[in-house]
Design a protein around this motif. Sequence first.
Motif, PDB file in Angstrom:
ATOM      1  N   LEU A  32       0.860  -1.178   0.000  1.00 11.68           N
ATOM      2  CA  LEU A  32       0.000   0.000   0.000  1.00 11.68           C
ATOM      3  C   LEU A  32       0.898   1.229   0.000  1.00 11.68           C
ATOM      4  N   VAL A  33       0.783   2.039  -1.039  1.00 12.72           N
ATOM      5  CA  VAL A  33       1.734   3.122  -1.286  1.00 12.72           C
ATOM      6  C   VAL A  33       1.099   4.470  -0.952  1.00 12.72           C
ATOM      7  N   ASP A  34       1.833   5.273  -0.195  1.00 15.44           N
ATOM      8  CA  ASP A  34       1.432   6.639   0.116  1.00 15.44           C
ATOM      9  C   ASP A  34       1.784   7.513  -1.085  1.00 15.44           C
ATOM     10  N   GLY A  35       0.821   7.664  -2.000  1.00 13.99           N
ATOM     11  CA  GLY A  35       1.087   8.392  -3.227  1.00 13.99           C
ATOM     12  C   GLY A  35       1.346   9.874  -3.008  1.00 13.99           C
ATOM     13  N   THR A  36       0.713  10.447  -1.986  1.00 13.34           N
ATOM     14  CA  THR A  36       0.950  11.857  -1.687  1.00 13.34           C
ATOM     15  C   THR A  36       2.398  12.078  -1.274  1.00 13.34           C
TER      16      THR A  36
END
Length: 313
Positions: A32-36
Amino acid sequence: VRRQSPWMAPPQGVSVPGSHDESPGQRMDVHLVDGTYELFRYHYSPANKDEVRGATRGVVGSCLMLLEQGATHVAVATDHVIESFRNDLWPTYKDGSGVDPALKAQFPVVEEALRAAGFVVWAMVEQEADDALAAGAAVAALDDRVERVVICTPDKDLGQCVGGKVWQWDRRQDKWFDSDGVHARLGVPPASIPDLLALVGDTADGFPGLPGWGAKSAAAVLDRWGHLEDIPTDPLVWDAGVRSAAKLNATLREQFELALLFRRIATVEIDAPVGAVDDWEWTGPAGGFTDLCAELGDPHLAERAERLASARR
């Protein structure tokens, strides 16, 4: 009764970073990637010479790198609208007013590019990217097929999600955090992180905490008692080794409701609509990704995605 994170995964099935003992189709890791965070990181990178498209190229390339390293199920959370329900709770909560316009303009662009690359994107409006990551971690942790849930961000706030199957990974520094790692980093266990932030505040998120409470004193008290409600009202019985206990206690009692509000703000939500684990499996880029990469000025991204897709067919 100690306050527990409402979604915390049971402490079972924990694997250490780098371990892969699952059988194909039966056991998996979820990323799960923190795109911000990724967008900010690439925008402000010294290597970024294109403030219009450079950060987007960096984020897409970073997610493709996860696949090249063996990831199979990947979802990316972004703050499509920086304001959230928390702005209604506290007037100075982050609202995006200080964000570089060139960076802010890339949020819809990076979301479009990631979807075209074949990734699931949670573009948050009422809630925040952190809430989507927490919700995704909760869903994945309850799936018996999932060996490990990896939240890809260095953000200390997401440490509250760590436990059981759930790990936090700072990819830039290649640092992994399980529950013990979170404790070593912040001085409190994961479930106490919202309480810690309530006392010390969070300048990045725009709420101040309580006067006089610093990181060391707050960590010492919460490591001893866990949560705001459990801190003794009589400072004479405090045995956490903090200075000025009477003064700190007086501030806490006078502003206890404010501390509870700050904890509410710092606590991640878990009801974001993120779907199920099977929805997050990467199966290849969508139509039009090649043309989009050409517009972004990096056709190599499309070539990487196609190689990955061919290898998995």
